[in-house]
Design a protein around this motif. Structure first.
Motif, PDB file in Angstrom:
ATOM      1  N   LYS A   1       0.557  -1.543   0.388  1.00 43.27           N
ATOM      2  CA  LYS A   1      -0.278   0.078   0.283  1.00 43.27           C
ATOM      3  C   LYS A   1       0.572   0.832  -0.001  1.00 43.27           C
ATOM      4  O   LYS A   1       1.229   1.647   1.223  1.00 43.27           O
ATOM      5  CB  LYS A   1      -0.932   0.077   1.377  1.00 43.27           C
ATOM      6  CG  LYS A   1      -2.124  -1.074   0.996  1.00 43.27           C
ATOM      7  CD  LYS A   1      -3.287  -0.833   2.170  1.00 43.27           C
ATOM      8  CE  LYS A   1      -4.769  -1.815   2.167  1.00 43.27           C
ATOM      9  NZ  LYS A   1      -5.374  -1.414   3.138  1.00 43.27           N
ATOM     10  N   PRO A   2       0.705   2.344  -0.764  1.00 45.40           N
ATOM     11  CA  PRO A   2      -0.116   2.298  -2.493  1.00 45.40           C
ATOM     12  C   PRO A   2       0.783   0.742  -2.590  1.00 45.40           C
ATOM     13  O   PRO A   2       1.756   0.541  -2.886  1.00 45.40           O
ATOM     14  CB  PRO A   2       0.068   3.545  -2.850  1.00 45.40           C
ATOM     15  CG  PRO A   2       0.785   4.080  -2.479  1.00 45.40           C
ATOM     16  CD  PRO A   2       1.487   3.841  -1.393  1.00 45.40           C
ATOM     17  N   SER A   3       0.257   0.309  -4.367  1.00 46.74           N
ATOM     18  CA  SER A   3       0.332  -0.510  -5.185  1.00 46.74           C
ATOM     19  C   SER A   3       0.418  -0.173  -6.605  1.00 46.74           C
ATOM     20  O   SER A   3      -0.682   0.310  -6.383  1.00 46.74           O
ATOM     21  CB  SER A   3       0.158  -1.546  -4.675  1.00 46.74           C
ATOM     22  OG  SER A   3      -1.275  -1.780  -4.995  1.00 46.74           O
ATOM     23  N   SER A   4       0.792  -0.523  -7.594  1.00 42.08           N
ATOM     24  CA  SER A   4       0.216  -0.196  -9.121  1.00 42.08           C
ATOM     25  C   SER A   4      -1.076  -1.289  -8.959  1.00 42.08           C
ATOM     26  O   SER A   4      -1.986  -0.598  -9.995  1.00 42.08           O
ATOM     27  CB  SER A   4       1.794  -0.721  -9.994  1.00 42.08           C
ATOM     28  OG  SER A   4       1.781  -1.878  -9.755  1.00 42.08           O
ATOM     29  N   THR A   5      -0.944  -2.539  -8.642  1.00 44.85           N
ATOM     30  CA  THR A   5      -2.315  -3.453  -8.703  1.00 44.85           C
ATOM     31  C   THR A   5      -3.752  -2.373  -8.484  1.00 44.85           C
ATOM     32  O   THR A   5      -4.158  -2.700  -8.834  1.00 44.85           O
ATOM     33  CB  THR A   5      -2.362  -4.853  -7.709  1.00 44.85           C
ATOM     34  OG1 THR A   5      -0.494  -4.954  -8.367  1.00 44.85           O
ATOM     35  CG2 THR A   5      -3.007  -5.755  -8.279  1.00 44.85           C
TER      36      THR A   5
ATOM     37  N   ALA B   1     -11.087  -9.248 -10.860  1.00 45.69           N
ATOM     38  CA  ALA B   1      -9.538  -9.249 -10.540  1.00 45.69           C
ATOM     39  C   ALA B   1      -8.626  -8.996 -11.279  1.00 45.69           C
ATOM     40  O   ALA B   1      -8.178  -9.378 -12.592  1.00 45.69           O
ATOM     41  CB  ALA B   1      -9.657 -10.763 -11.052  1.00 45.69           C
ATOM     42  N   VAL B   2      -7.918  -7.975 -10.273  1.00 47.92           N
ATOM     43  CA  VAL B   2      -6.371  -7.965 -11.104  1.00 47.92           C
ATOM     44  C   VAL B   2      -5.368  -8.342  -9.350  1.00 47.92           C
ATOM     45  O   VAL B   2      -5.077  -8.196  -8.596  1.00 47.92           O
ATOM     46  CB  VAL B   2      -6.443  -6.396 -10.997  1.00 47.92           C
ATOM     47  CG1 VAL B   2      -4.945  -5.948 -11.152  1.00 47.92           C
ATOM     48  CG2 VAL B   2      -7.507  -5.851 -11.031  1.00 47.92           C
TER      49      VAL B   2
ATOM     50  N   ALA C   1      -2.998  -7.104 -14.731  1.00 47.14           N
ATOM     51  CA  ALA C   1      -2.314  -7.474 -13.835  1.00 47.14           C
ATOM     52  C   ALA C   1      -1.212  -7.009 -14.698  1.00 47.14           C
ATOM     53  O   ALA C   1      -1.208  -5.836 -14.992  1.00 47.14           O
ATOM     54  CB  ALA C   1      -1.555  -8.996 -14.205  1.00 47.14           C
ATOM     55  N   THR C   2      -0.665  -6.407 -13.442  1.00 50.93           N
ATOM     56  CA  THR C   2       0.734  -5.764 -13.042  1.00 50.93           C
ATOM     57  C   THR C   2       1.980  -6.304 -13.552  1.00 50.93           C
ATOM     58  O   THR C   2       2.141  -7.528 -12.731  1.00 50.93           O
ATOM     59  CB  THR C   2       0.900  -4.729 -12.253  1.00 50.93           C
ATOM     60  OG1 THR C   2       0.335  -5.507 -10.519  1.00 50.93           O
ATOM     61  CG2 THR C   2      -1.057  -3.555 -11.985  1.00 50.93           C
TER      62      THR C   2
ATOM     63  N   PHE D   1      -2.336  -5.331 -19.248  1.00 48.55           N
ATOM     64  CA  PHE D   1      -1.679  -5.916 -18.498  1.00 48.55           C
ATOM     65  C   PHE D   1      -1.289  -4.815 -18.231  1.00 48.55           C
ATOM     66  O   PHE D   1      -0.603  -3.936 -19.003  1.00 48.55           O
ATOM     67  CB  PHE D   1      -0.674  -6.932 -18.745  1.00 48.55           C
ATOM     68  CG  PHE D   1       0.096  -7.106 -18.487  1.00 48.55           C
ATOM     69  CD1 PHE D   1       1.058  -7.427 -17.668  1.00 48.55           C
ATOM     70  CD2 PHE D   1       1.569  -6.368 -18.641  1.00 48.55           C
ATOM     71  CE1 PHE D   1       1.713  -8.142 -16.340  1.00 48.55           C
ATOM     72  CE2 PHE D   1       2.798  -6.681 -18.322  1.00 48.55           C
ATOM     73  CZ  PHE D   1       3.008  -7.238 -16.827  1.00 48.55           C
ATOM     74  N   ALA D   2      -0.673  -4.216 -17.448  1.00 44.52           N
ATOM     75  CA  ALA D   2      -0.046  -2.982 -17.295  1.00 44.52           C
ATOM     76  C   ALA D   2       1.615  -2.674 -16.434  1.00 44.52           C
ATOM     77  O   ALA D   2       1.534  -3.593 -14.878  1.00 44.52           O
ATOM     78  CB  ALA D   2      -0.538  -1.566 -16.337  1.00 44.52           C
TER      79      ALA D   2
END
Length: 205
Positions: free
Chosen positions: A15-19, A83-84, A117-118, A149-150
């Motif tokens: 936290k924080p997260s790119s996800t 869902a990531v 997804a990341t 996808f990032a």
């Protein structure tokens, strides 16, 4: 205005997260597309890291307990799921996979699902297709064609000039909204009724 419920599951461990950031962007796109179709969306975002211990307990005991039981019930009763997961060692995170493993096999049948997804590099983007999509196909969900996808560079807008991240998010949100808006109102039976608590089971040992 028609109402639909969306549960968004973020498998980020930090936290924080790119996800979580990608989760929020996908939610925004889906809500915007649903609004354009005259559908009001009620959204719950679930941070899996907040349910990590209960998820492990459910893996060990075979039964969800604590707040996790409510999360699974709301997931099964939703009109759509986002869902990531972060990608680690070419697959979903262990926490994300464990969470999917404790979902009852019939709980999400026919459920519209948007996957994301990341990861650090775009080279891991195919993990969405060979590692994550099959999990939801097994659960017989209706997974939208576009998964997002990032990679790290995507957030700066430099990674893909032909198909940039915002465009992918909008397309995925549109496909997901079309499925959610058309979803039947019927809800599955509560698959988690009469499940003993983790504490109650171990008090008998």
């Amino acid at each position: 205005m028609t109402a639909r419920t969306i549960v968004a599951v973020s498998g980020g461990l930090n936290k924080p997260s790119s996800t979580r950031l990608l989760t929020d962007r996908l939610v925004e796109a889906a809500v915007s597309e649903l609004k354009a179709r005259g559908v009001q969306a009620q959204v719950e975002v679930v941070e899996l890291r907040d349910h990590a211990h209960d998820t492990v307990n459910a893996m060990l005991s075979g039964f969800p307990s604590g707040d996790l039981k409510g999360v699974l019930e709301r997931l099964a009763g939703a009109d759509g799921v986002i869902a990531v997961s972060p990608i680690y060692t070419t697959g979903a995170s262990g926490l994300f996979k464990s969470f999917v493993d404790i979902i009852e096999k019939d709980a999400l049948t026919g459920m519209p699902v948007l996957l994301g997804a990341t990861g650090g590099t775009a080279r891991h983007s195919l993990a969405l297709e060979y590692a994550i999509r099959p999990m939801f196909t097994y659960l017989r969900t209706d997974v939208v064609t576009t998964a997002v996808f990032a990679a790290t560079d995507d957030w700066s807008g430099r990674a893909d000039d032909v198909n940039p991240l915002p465009a992918r998010i909008r397309r995925a949100g549109r496909e997901f909204a079309e499925l959610v808006a058309a979803r039947d109102e019927a809800r599955p039976a509560d698959l988690y009724d009469d499940v003993p608590s983790f504490e109650a089971m171990f008090s008998k040992l």
